[in-house]
Design an enzyme around this catalytic site. Structure first.
Site, PDB file in Angstrom:
ATOM      1  CD  GLU A 196       1.979  11.641   0.855  1.00  0.00           C
ATOM      2  OE1 GLU A 196       2.772  11.058   1.623  1.00  0.00           O
ATOM      3  OE2 GLU A 196       1.387  11.056  -0.068  1.00  0.00           O
ATOM      4  CD  GLU A 237      -0.593  10.913  -4.318  1.00  0.00           C
ATOM      5  OE1 GLU A 237      -0.497  11.859  -3.532  1.00  0.00           O
ATOM      6  OE2 GLU A 237      -0.403   9.736  -3.972  1.00  0.00           O
ATOM      7  CD  GLU A 292       4.095   4.757  -0.038  1.00  0.00           C
ATOM      8  OE1 GLU A 292       2.897   5.053  -0.236  1.00  0.00           O
ATOM      9  OE2 GLU A 292       5.002   5.605  -0.078  1.00  0.00           O
ATOM     10  CG  MET A 311       0.675   5.350  -5.812  1.00  0.00           C
ATOM     11  SD  MET A 311       0.489   7.008  -5.122  1.00  0.00           S
ATOM     12  CE  MET A 311      -1.228   6.949  -4.637  1.00  0.00           C
ATOM     13  CD  GLU A 312      -0.671   7.015  -0.990  1.00  0.00           C
ATOM     14  OE1 GLU A 312      -1.284   8.088  -0.857  1.00  0.00           O
ATOM     15  OE2 GLU A 312       0.494   6.955  -1.435  1.00  0.00           O
ATOM     16  CG  HIS A 359      -0.182   6.814   2.609  1.00  0.00           C
ATOM     17  ND1 HIS A 359      -0.693   8.035   2.994  1.00  0.00           N
ATOM     18  CD2 HIS A 359       1.001   7.096   1.996  1.00  0.00           C
ATOM     19  CE1 HIS A 359       0.139   9.002   2.636  1.00  0.00           C
ATOM     20  NE2 HIS A 359       1.177   8.461   2.037  1.00  0.00           N
TER      21      HIS A 359
END
Length: 883
Positions: free
Chosen positions: A324, A125, A302, A267-268, A305
């Site tokens: 987000e 991402e 996370e 980061m998910e 998400h």
């Protein structure tokens, strides 16, 4: 960016659906020490009505081979440029096979596939996947992925990817392979791979429906004893999401990997979250209370998400806040339920005002849903995240908790497995509640922080109390004419004893209970008449900070003191103290600039005395109330900005309060010293926070007793929280204890990177006059590594973004230092360089001498040959005429 070539913006209005869809992706990674081979097999179908060339994004790739439906393409059938690959003609249904060669060990941008501490990992991402293979790198391309990883089993015993592990074996030459399959379609930005020599802790979560999910946290071997808090945080988050939103996890395994080199917090990626080690590793002797709270929130963020970002994702990057902002709101609510709701709200609003309000008032101002961008990495901003979360919170404020839950349920029912927009979220909220939300959608498209001015009067004979509210919003770049927004303003009315009064509006048929009522401010000006109000009330306005606005009401000092003591809304009790402190500081600033002697406000001293003497039962809340408005916040209240004058005024206030309340601070400090084992219980954290704030005030007096207390904390404290608090105040002072304390701390913790980051940061934030010189010396320290984002943020970022008095030295030396660092970093890691450059963006707000030097610094960066798009966009927008 090529020399002399200005990058062109990408615009929301130009969005078109993808001409080709990817149904499935089969990846094979052969990880090597010299190079890595990636084979990608993409099953594709045309979705456009007519044939068009196939465009695949790709950067910094070596193309080895290219096939369509098993046939090798002639070179004349395709073309390759710096940004991708174009195939002139493809069938309606086809399979494209691509082999690329990478050098992850040379990837200093930390985007795509790279190595961290000898381990392979990915960050895709927003647009990192195009550094792995050629692909339509956009979030509305959702496909099912299968991934095979091949590597030396001695070097890389752990090989992970998204989904569930389905098969493994060995190649003829002794290498090991593992295959993972993810049954859920996802965009390529959620792809993840990790391979390395890692250890893990394991636990299990049983979902509400009875499914057993394996939980694993992977770290480097020496950190295996620092994962327990992260695991407990994960289990709490999973249970909370089921209880509050009815959302269960959907795979058989959930994995977290901690890495030292990472551009973001975490980061998910679906089923395989990759985290900056800062937000995983914690032990009482190495992590502070703030670290523990940060881990709780980021682990939750996370995990949440998985539904708000993964199962339902963004159609395009303009919709970034769809995932987000919504997920920040969810992690804020989770942390509030796990800790102190009032304190959490205060902390979130303080961050919003410190980061997002200035962004809204500067050259990088943009709506929650931006209209255009040059580099998407520059739009991972406080506006998208924190203001986006406030927009989501306003839905809940307007619709109530049950109404908000109905909207969330409908959102998932409609859009599970889809890439959607903020309009889709709005529609789900409105439709689920059959609600008229008026012009609420303007919050997504209109930049700037609204200003709400409130006036009141009381008709004693009619027992009618009237509130008149006017809203306005200042111009922002590209948006000069602003329209009214729907603003929820939560209010309460207090009598002379601080008790709540009725909240019945004129025209209502029956009385309404006292407490809090949400008023809908939808026009440029609205009037609200409360009836049956038996006495002139004191209004408690914008309770719980019900909207991200600047609210103005002509409270007297006495009324602010009354609210500090009596308001039942704990946020507004804190807010009253902040308003009083700000008012006192600004008056002192005017006196200083007029050459008048400075005198301490008796009202402020008395307010602090009451706080320390009485409290409100929540020591964490008392601690927050004792923190004066920051220098950055005070700078937002004046123009032009003179950082040195603001610093002097705030230091005068701290020293004056410490002198006037010396004995009270000592009593509070001693009463809250820790005697038992370390605990992350909110009450214990509150005691430590209050104790350390008191010690910080006492150190303003250049007091030998306070310095002895600091040294004692360093030698015998039960936790890193207390050690860092003591070391921080020593780092600010001119005393013989300072250097031995700093050197001793480093010697003890030099092998722990996260603790060394704290050591760098507290020196970079020191208020001493020699701080810049110290930072430059630390740049040459054995522990400084310019390729590590955490280390750069800890030293360069803490100085440029967290030390306004020293960074904005009138000589301009701080600006020259930052320019040098930005240009050094730009070729290695443009994302980190651009974040640092933002410290110069609001140059117009400063007094002329500093303003001219900041402007020149930005011009130097913009003119640099070969500058990245990341830094060019920041510099160019900062210098734009309409900024």
């Amino acid at each position: 960016m090529k020399d002399n070539q200005q990058p062109q913006p990408i615009r929301l209005e130009d969005y078109t659906p993808p001409p080709y869809r990817v149904d499935s992706v089969d990846l094979r990674f052969e990880l090597g020490e010299d190079a890595t081979r990636v084979q990608a097999r993409l099953a594709m179908v045309r979705s456009a009505p007519e044939p068009v060339p196939l465009r695949l994004d790709g950067r910094e790739l070596e193309l080895v081979s290219l096939q369509i439906d098993g046939q090798v393409l002639e070179h004349s059938a395709y073309s390759v440029d710096d940004e991708g690959l174009t195939i002139a003609s493809v069938p309606e249904h086809f399979v494209v096979e691509i082999e690329t060669r990478l050098r992850p060990q040379d990837n200093t941008s930390l985007e795509g596939l790279y190595k961290s501490s000898g381990n392979f990992c990915t960050q895709c991402e927003a647009q990192g996947f195009r550094k792995i293979t050629y692909f339509p790198d956009r979030p509305d391309i959702m496909a099912r992925y299968a991934t095979t990883i091949v590597a030396d089993p001695q070097r890389y015993p752990v090989m992970l990817s998204n989904g569930n592990p389905v098969e493994e074996g060995h190649t003829d030459d002794g290498r090991r392979w593992v295959r993972w399959e993810d049954p859920f379609p996802k965009p390529c930005y959620l792809f993840a791979l990790v391979a390395g020599d890692l250890r893990y802790i394991e636990d299990t979560h049983v979902t509400a429906s009875g499914r057993r999910v394996a939980l694993r946290i992977y770290v480097e071997p020496e950190n295996i004893d620092k994962c327990d808090h992260a695991m407990e945080s994960l289990k709490k988050a999973m249970a909370w999401d089921e209880r509050v939103f009815g959302l269960e996890y959907d795979l058989d395994i959930y994995m977290i990997v901690a890495v030292n080199d990472f551009n973001m917090g975490a980061m998910e990626n679906k089923g395989l979250n990759i985290f900056n080690s800062k937000y995983v590793l914690a032990r009482p002797d190495t992590a502070t209370d703030d670290d523990y709270d940060g881990i709780l929130g980021v682990i939750g963020h996370e995990y949440f998400h998985n539904w708000t970002g993964n199962r339902v994702t963004c159609r395009d990057w303009f919709q970034l806040s769809l995932k987000e902002g919504l997920t920040v709101f969810r992690d804020q609510e989770f942390s509030a339920d796990m800790t102190s709701r009032a304190v959490k709200r205060i902390q979130d609003v303080r961050m919003l005002r410190a980061r997002q309000f200035p962004e809204d008032d500067g050259p990088m101002a943009h709506p929650v849903r931006p209209d255009a961008y040059v580099e998407i990495n520059n739009f991972y901003t406080a506006t998208v995240y924190e203001k986006g979360a406030e927009v989501v919170r306003m839905y809940q404020t307007l619709l109530g908790r049950e109404g908000f839950r109905r909207g969330m349920d409908l959102y998932f029912q409609r859009h599970d497995g889809q890439a959607v927009t903020t309009d889709d979220f709005y529609a789900a909220m409105a439709d689920a509640n059959d609600a008229d939300l008026g012009e609420f959608k303007r919050w997504y498209s209109q930049a700037g922080t609204p200003r709400v001015q409130v006036e009141s009067d009381y008709d004693r004979d009619r027992q009618v109390y009237t509130l008149r509210m006017r809203q306005s919003c200042p111009p922002t770049p590209g948006q000069h004419d602003k329209q009214p927004l729907l603003i929820p303003v939560a209010v309460g009315l207090l009598d002379q004893q601080g008790r709540p009064l009725p909240l019945q509006l004129e025209g209502e048929g029956q009385p309404v209970g006292s407490g809090t009522r949400v008023l809908r401010l939808g026009g440029a000006e609205e009037e609200y008449r409360f009836v049956n109000v038996p006495e002139a009330p004191l209004p408690s306005l914008l309770r719980g900070f019900s909207a991200p606005v600047r609210l103005e009401y002509p409270y007297s000092d006495e009324e602010l003191g009354f609210l500090m003591a009596h308001d039942s809304d704990l946020f507004n009790r804190w807010e009253a103290g902040q308003q009083l402190s700000t008012r006192v500081a600004l008056a002192l600033l005017r006196d200083l600039q007029a050459g008048e002697p400075l005198a301490l406000s008796a009202a402020l001293v008395e307010a602090y005395r009451r706080l320390l003497g009485n409290g409100v039962g929540d020591k964490a809340l008392v601690a927050e109330a004792l923190v004066l408005p920051s220098e950055e916040y005070l700078a937002e209240q004046v123009s032009p900005v003179d950082p040195a004058a603001i610093h002097r005024v705030r230091e005068f206030l701290r020293a004056g309060l410490a002198s006037a309340l010396r004995q009270t601070f000592w009593e509070c400090y001693r009463a809250n010293r820790e005697t038992g084992p370390y605990s992350t219980d909110p009450a214990a954290m509150g005691r430590r926070r209050l104790k350390n704030i008191c010690l910080g005030y006492l150190m303003e007096l250049d007091d030998a007793e306070a310095r002895r207390a600091c040294v004692e904390e360093l030698d015998s404290a039960h936790s890193m929280t207390d050690v860092i608090a003591a070391l921080n105040v020593l780092a600010n002072c001119e005393c013989e204890e300072r250097e031995p304390a700093l050197e001793g701390f480093y010697r003890k913790w030099r092998h722990d990177p996260l603790v060394v980051d704290k050591w760098f940061a507290l020196q970079a934030r020191s208020k001493r006059a020699d701080t810049l010189a110290r930072v430059k010396v630390l740049m040459r320290h054995e522990a400084f590594e310019i390729r590590n984002p955490n280390r750069v943020r800890a030293l360069v970022g803490a100085f440029s973004h967290g030390n306004p008095a020293r960074f904005h030295d009138p000589s301009g030396a701080g600006y020259e230092f930052l320019v040098d660092m930005v240009l050094r970093l730009d070729g290695m890691n443009p994302m980190v360089a651009a974040r640092l450059l933002g410290a110069l963006s609001r140059w117009r707000r400063f007094e002329p001498g500093r303003s001219a030097k900041m402007r020149q610094a930005l011009a130097t960066v913009r003119a640099h040959q070969g500058l990245s798009k990341d830094c060019y966009e920041i510099a160019d927008k900062s210098l734009a005429e309409d900024a």
